[in-house]
Enzyme design. Structure first.
Site, PDB file in Angstrom:
ATOM      1  N   VAL A 226      38.536 -24.516 -27.832  1.00 49.67           N
ATOM      2  CA  VAL A 226      39.400 -25.016 -28.902  1.00 49.67           C
ATOM      3  C   VAL A 226      40.667 -24.163 -28.996  1.00 49.67           C
ATOM      4  O   VAL A 226      41.780 -24.678 -29.124  1.00 49.67           O
ATOM      5  CB  VAL A 226      38.635 -25.055 -30.238  1.00 49.67           C
ATOM      6  CG1 VAL A 226      39.563 -25.416 -31.386  1.00 49.67           C
ATOM      7  CG2 VAL A 226      37.488 -26.055 -30.154  1.00 49.67           C
ATOM      8  N   GLY A 227      40.521 -22.848 -28.917  1.00 50.29           N
ATOM      9  CA  GLY A 227      41.696 -21.983 -28.876  1.00 50.29           C
ATOM     10  C   GLY A 227      42.507 -22.198 -27.609  1.00 50.29           C
ATOM     11  O   GLY A 227      43.747 -22.170 -27.637  1.00 50.29           O
ATOM     12  N   CYS A 299      42.823  -1.585 -32.623  1.00 51.70           N
ATOM     13  CA  CYS A 299      43.499  -1.346 -31.352  1.00 51.70           C
ATOM     14  C   CYS A 299      44.443  -0.154 -31.397  1.00 51.70           C
ATOM     15  O   CYS A 299      44.820   0.367 -30.355  1.00 51.70           O
ATOM     16  CB  CYS A 299      44.254  -2.597 -30.929  1.00 51.70           C
ATOM     17  SG  CYS A 299      45.312  -3.280 -32.216  1.00 51.70           S
ATOM     18  N   GLU A 398      39.149   0.197 -23.551  1.00 52.78           N
ATOM     19  CA  GLU A 398      39.107   0.147 -25.006  1.00 52.78           C
ATOM     20  C   GLU A 398      37.653   0.004 -25.463  1.00 52.78           C
ATOM     21  O   GLU A 398      36.963  -0.930 -25.057  1.00 52.78           O
ATOM     22  CB  GLU A 398      39.945  -1.023 -25.510  1.00 52.78           C
ATOM     23  CG  GLU A 398      40.121  -1.045 -27.007  1.00 52.78           C
ATOM     24  CD  GLU A 398      41.118  -2.112 -27.452  1.00 52.78           C
ATOM     25  OE1 GLU A 398      41.858  -1.867 -28.423  1.00 52.78           O
ATOM     26  OE2 GLU A 398      41.157  -3.183 -26.817  1.00 52.78           O
TER      27      GLU A 398
END
Length: 494
Positions: A226-227, A299, A398
């Site tokens: 959907v994104g 982040c 990360e």
């Protein structure tokens, strides 16, 4: 379901999404569960939107931009965002409870995720009202005679906003409100793990403001496609996204065929260079707190601590003491500063990276596992790894968890080289007694933002953006507002 509270105090948010002014469920009636990460229990549900729902939302936004008055009526936009600010202020305690339920953000530190974005709505309304959308640059000589040139700033069009789960309400506001005030229409796709911070914003806009149908849309879904449909839709003029660098690359690729304008805030692996003349008693307690306060799920947090060899043992011991005393626990309990990770998947990723660090030669100073007193909830102990290889996975990837990696260095040049040894360049920090020296080090760090001696670089009035693979473009400040505008140069008789 718009207001459900059980006897543990957990609050369920708006299930429906907002498309073309209507709060609705997906046509199939499908829903997905929202899990409270501190209890591991289902807190409620959200409608599970489809690609078809996204196509309808984009169509509504396109019509509202092309045929409506939103882009041309600055005073009306100001009126609507002023209404929105008042409505959010009225509903802020409900929004806070939704945030804690979805994310596990401790109530003690929720102000930056609730009060701050609410005030940003007011800021962008005022900023947009006072912005000069037509700038006269004067008369310029040309081969055909003098010409007056004016720069007209106009909205980009339809903006698709794809937001992450770590600070969902804040980023839903930060990625949509300046876009709205600039005259764009918006389709928001919030993260699967935190749908209510988006659907609740949609409900408030639909029920408590005069924002016209189609101007602001929210499509909630548990499906990645959907994104992806939003990113690829040719009717969308711009995508703004905060999240992982891997997803950012996919969004760039999806929008390449239509050459979409793209604003990206991506991953980070920020370094904190602690110089040998730094006040360790000031710098290191703050470094330990910053690693843990959002469960490490930010982040910009400086997760690599670079200590001079001459003071290395002293620094490691101070960090160990602070991290072992950091208050971890139930996010509903005032005083706790670190809550759970967002999900079991995220917790296992964090634990796996800790193990990889140890396997590559790092020394586990403290933490490294699950707190024994917190058997329920996705908690990870505040963790300190020393003697970390700068090239190892744990120093390069990360982590998004309460983990500090400590790396020794000899001299400023080596510290800067280690700090710059990363694909990322989002943030950084320098601590030192000599401000001129600290500033010189900060300027040599290849990163978009640097804090010196705890004085934060982050604020609504200053541009914030990453270098290297940490992003494209800026949020905040004049530069951030202009991201949602196109500059049209007009030549005309003097």
């Amino acid at each position: 379901m718009t207001s459900v509270q059980d006897d543990t105090g957990v609050l369920a948010g708006e299930e429906r999404m907002l498309i073309d002014g209507e709060l609705l469920h997906t046509s199939s009636g499908a829903k997905f569960d929202v899990i409270h990460p501190a209890s591991e229990e289902v807190a409620g549900q959200a409608t599970d939107g489809t690609v078809s729902d996204m196509e309808r939302a984009v169509g509504a936004a396109r019509r509202a931009f092309d045929s409506g008055e939103w882009a041309r009526d600055l005073e009306f936009r100001y009126h609507c965002l002023t209404q929105l600010h008042a409505a959010l202020e009225k509903d802020k305690e409900r929004l806070r409870r939704i945030l804690i339920t979805e994310v596990g953000c401790p109530v003690t530190v929720s102000g930056s995720q609730i009060e701050s974005p609410i005030e940003e709505v007011k800021h962008w309304a005022e900023h947009g009202k006072n912005f000069d959308y037509l700038v006269d640059t004067g008369v310029h000589p040309t081969q055909l005679g003098p010409a007056r040139r004016k720069i007209h700033y106009e909205p980009v069009g339809v903006v698709g906003a794809i937001t992450p789960w770590n600070v969902p309400f804040y980023l839903n506001v930060a990625e949509t409100i300046p876009a709205l005030m600039a005259g764009n229409t918006v389709v928001l796709k919030p993260a699967q793990l935190t749908p209510w911070s988006g659907s609740e914003l949609g409900r408030i806009i639909a029920e408590e403001t005069d924002i016209p149908a189609g101007v602001f849309n929210v499509v909630v879904s548990n499906a990645n496609e959907v994104g992806a449909a939003l990113s690829a839709d040719p009717r969308v003029d711009m995508i703004t996204f905060t999240g992982s660098t891997a997803t950012g690359r996919a969004i760039l690729a999806a929008g390449a065929s239509t050459v979409k304008k793209t604003l990206l805030e991506l991953g980070g692996k920020s370094a904190h260079i602690v110089l040998d003349d730094a006040d360790f008693n000031s710098a290191l307690p703050m470094a330990a707190m910053m690693a843990c306060v959002m469960s490490g799920q930010s982040c910009i947090l400086p997760s690599r601590i670079l200590l001079p060899r001459s003071r290395y043992d002293e620094g490691v011991e101070m960090l160990k003491t602070m991290m072992e005393g950091f208050p971890v626990g139930d996010p509903w309990t005032p005083g706790n500063m670190q809550g759970p990770q967002i999900s079991e998947t995220q917790r296992q990723k964090v634990l796996g990276l800790i193990k990889s660090g140890i396997d590559s030669g790092a020394r586990l100073v403290t933490g490294g596992g699950v707190p024994e007193n917190l058997p329920t909830g996705y908690y990870v102990q505040p963790t300190l790894l020393a003697d970390v290889d700068p090239d190892s996975q744990v120093a390069q990837e990360e982590i998004f968890g309460p983990v500090l990696t400590v790396i020794p260095y000899e001299g400023d040049d080596e510290a800067i080289a280690i700090a710059n040894n990363s694909i990322y360049g989002l943030s950084g920090e320098v601590s030192g007694g000599d401000l001129d020296r600290a500033l010189d080090v900060a300027k040599r760090m290849r990163t978009g933002n640097v804090t010196i001696n705890g004085k934060s670089h982050f604020g609504i009035s200053s541009p914030f953006g990453g270098t290297k693979q940490s992003g494209l473009g800026y949020r905040n400040g004049e530069e951030g507002y202009k991201e949602y505008l196109e500059a049209k140069t007009i030549g005309m008789p003097e």
